[in-house]
Structures are given as C-alpha cells and as structure tokens.
Design a protein around this motif. Sequence first.
Motif, PDB file in Angstrom:
ATOM      1  N   VAL A  13       9.543  -1.112   1.222  1.00 33.76           N
ATOM      2  CA  VAL A  13       8.859  -2.372   0.915  1.00 33.76           C
ATOM      3  C   VAL A  13       8.595  -2.453  -0.587  1.00 33.76           C
ATOM      4  N   LEU A  34       2.060  -5.345  -4.218  1.00 31.81           N
ATOM      5  CA  LEU A  34       1.898  -4.768  -2.889  1.00 31.81           C
ATOM      6  C   LEU A  34       0.540  -4.079  -2.869  1.00 31.81           C
ATOM      7  N   ILE A  37      -0.148  -1.497   3.349  1.00 26.81           N
ATOM      8  CA  ILE A  37       0.556  -1.733   4.608  1.00 26.81           C
ATOM      9  C   ILE A  37      -0.310  -1.108   5.691  1.00 26.81           C
ATOM     10  N   VAL A  42       2.154  -6.178   6.010  1.00 23.27           N
ATOM     11  CA  VAL A  42       2.341  -5.946   4.582  1.00 23.27           C
ATOM     12  C   VAL A  42       1.424  -6.902   3.830  1.00 23.27           C
TER      13      VAL A  42
END
Length: 92
Positions: A13, A34, A37, A42
């Motif tokens: 990811v 990001l 998770i 996500v």
Amino acid sequence: MMPFSDEDLRPPVSNIIETRIAPMLARDGGAIELLDIIGGRVFVQLQGACVGCSASGSTLKFIVEKELKAAIHPDLQIVNVPQGMENNLQEL
C-alpha cells in the motif's frame, strides 16, 4: 474477508501510494499520506490542494481506491481522514 494481515498490507500500500498516487496528486498541488491500516481499512489523508477541493471525493474514489484495489485486493476499504481526526481513526 481480507486474506492479508495489516502488517502484510503496509509495504505494498505504501509503495503504491508513494510511486503511483502521490506523483499524480502532486501535479495538481495535492498530496496524500498513509496514516494507518486497521482491519483491512486503509486510512489516508488527502493534503495540500486536495483539502477543500470539490474533486477530492472523485480523487479518492477513482484514483486512490481504484489503484489500491486493482493492485492489491478488491475488498480493501479506503477511508479519507479529515484534518484533525488523525488521532481518532477508530471513530471513522
């Protein structure tokens, strides 16, 4: 059911966000981070010019979600974390 653990998902990811998605957003002054998770969800945060942009929902759906689901697994859930909610992911 997601066949991968959250730890297994993090490297691919992160790689896709950094190499495919972030450069696309950067061309228009946007950015993406990001955050985490959790349970196959996500958590990302659109930043820069994406904040408050009327097209940010489309960006999330047709760029971020499409890229991640196609490359990793179609059951991934992508959640955009609003500014200020970074420490409250469980509420989203």
